[in-house]
Scaffold this motif. Structure first.
Motif, PDB file in Angstrom:
ATOM      1  N   VAL A   1     -44.149 -50.875  90.142  1.00 47.95           N
ATOM      2  CA  VAL A   1     -45.281 -51.263  89.286  1.00 47.95           C
ATOM      3  C   VAL A   1     -45.797 -52.656  89.629  1.00 47.95           C
ATOM      4  O   VAL A   1     -47.004 -52.878  89.715  1.00 47.95           O
ATOM      5  N   LEU A   2     -44.877 -53.611  89.827  1.00 51.60           N
ATOM      6  CA  LEU A   2     -45.283 -54.995  90.075  1.00 51.60           C
ATOM      7  C   LEU A   2     -45.349 -55.329  91.554  1.00 51.60           C
ATOM      8  O   LEU A   2     -46.024 -56.287  91.943  1.00 51.60           O
ATOM      9  N   GLY A   3     -44.593 -54.593  92.351  1.00 50.62           N
ATOM     10  CA  GLY A   3     -44.552 -54.884  93.777  1.00 50.62           C
ATOM     11  C   GLY A   3     -43.788 -56.144  94.113  1.00 50.62           C
ATOM     12  O   GLY A   3     -44.013 -56.759  95.150  1.00 50.62           O
ATOM     13  N   LYS A   4     -42.827 -56.524  93.237  1.00 56.55           N
ATOM     14  CA  LYS A   4     -42.022 -57.703  93.527  1.00 56.55           C
ATOM     15  C   LYS A   4     -40.690 -57.614  92.803  1.00 56.55           C
ATOM     16  O   LYS A   4     -40.524 -56.850  91.849  1.00 56.55           O
ATOM     17  N   THR A   5     -39.743 -58.423  93.273  1.00 57.59           N
ATOM     18  CA  THR A   5     -38.396 -58.436  92.718  1.00 57.59           C
ATOM     19  C   THR A   5     -38.393 -59.055  91.322  1.00 57.59           C
ATOM     20  O   THR A   5     -38.904 -60.153  91.118  1.00 57.59           O
ATOM     21  N   MET A   6     -37.775 -58.335  90.376  1.00 55.70           N
ATOM     22  CA  MET A   6     -37.642 -58.857  89.018  1.00 55.70           C
ATOM     23  C   MET A   6     -36.192 -58.817  88.532  1.00 55.70           C
ATOM     24  O   MET A   6     -35.931 -59.018  87.354  1.00 55.70           O
ATOM     25  N   PHE A   7     -35.243 -58.569  89.446  1.00 52.16           N
ATOM     26  CA  PHE A   7     -33.837 -58.625  89.066  1.00 52.16           C
ATOM     27  C   PHE A   7     -33.261 -59.985  89.446  1.00 52.16           C
ATOM     28  O   PHE A   7     -33.662 -60.598  90.432  1.00 52.16           O
ATOM     29  N   LEU A   8     -32.321 -60.460  88.643  1.00 52.93           N
ATOM     30  CA  LEU A   8     -31.762 -61.798  88.806  1.00 52.93           C
ATOM     31  C   LEU A   8     -30.643 -61.787  89.849  1.00 52.93           C
ATOM     32  O   LEU A   8     -30.116 -60.736  90.198  1.00 52.93           O
TER      33      LEU A   8
END
Length: 218
Positions: free
Chosen positions: A26-33
């Motif tokens: 959906v965002l096209g980027k990493t959102m995990f820590l």
């Protein structure tokens, strides 16, 4: 901030892996820590809006006032996200008394780009989920101070804004920006459903290749 259906929808997702994949789509980027930030207390899952706390270095011996105030003043079900400079990993930015306050105010958990302490006490008395980078006996007093609450903070490559939805489990922690919460939930549910069907096919056919060929997911 979020409806019960949104919170429970994310809680029903089998793993943060599906949510991380949904964010990729959906965002096209990493959102995990970063992988170092893990639940040091138990295996409980957390889902809740971020209350962010920013820290900086100091020689003053001052309490973490922004964090202490936020624990009493934030909406029940909040997740406290504390970050600052990298040296926070050598000290505890969260401990037993803050946990007691969080439990008293019915909060969801804490996510720390730094250390925690009083682990035995937290496990024994509260069983409160704390996702921390390290464990340290050291205090922040005379080393760090809180300088702001509910301002953007960065952990790894992920910028977390106040109110972003934080989801954590035994696989790790994912941040879903407010704007994309509903869209990511739909995508994550779809991923969960397809993986369940794929796994059933692999078991029934006794073939990993067949499952991959039909669903194209690994």
């Amino acid at each position: 901030m979020y409806s019960k259906s949104i919170i429970e929808g994310y809680r029903s997702i089998f793993s943060t892996a599906s949510i991380a994949d949904a964010c990729d789509l959906v965002l096209g980027k990493t959102m995990f820590l970063p992988f170092e930030i893990k639940n040091r207390v138990n295996e409980k899952k957390i889902v809740g809006p971020a209350v962010t706390i920013l820290e900086e270095a100091t020689y003053e011996k001052v309490p973490p006032q922004h964090a202490l105030d936020a624990i009493d003043e934030s909406e029940a079900g909040s997740v406290f996200v504390i970050s600052g400079c990298i040296e926070l990993e050598n000290v505890a930015v969260w401990g037993g008394l803050m946990t007691a306050g969080a439990v008293a105010n019915k909060h969801e958990g804490a996510v720390l780009n730094g250390g925690m302490r009083d682990l035995a006490e937290i496990r024994r008395d509260y069983d409160f989920p704390v996702f921390a980078k390290t464990i340290s006996p050291g205090t922040t007093l005379g080393r760090f101070r809180t300088v702001a609450s509910n301002k953007p903070v960065k952990i790894g490559d992920v910028v977390i804004y106040p109110g972003d939805l934080i989801i954590g489990d035994i696989d790790g922690v994912v941040c879903v920006p407010q704007k994309y919460v509903e869209e990511v939930l739909v995508a994550a549910k779809s991923i969960d459903e397809r993986e369940l069907e794929q796994a059933k096919l692999i078991i029934a056919s006794q073939s990993l290749r067949e499952g991959l060929a039909k669903y194209g997911r690994i």
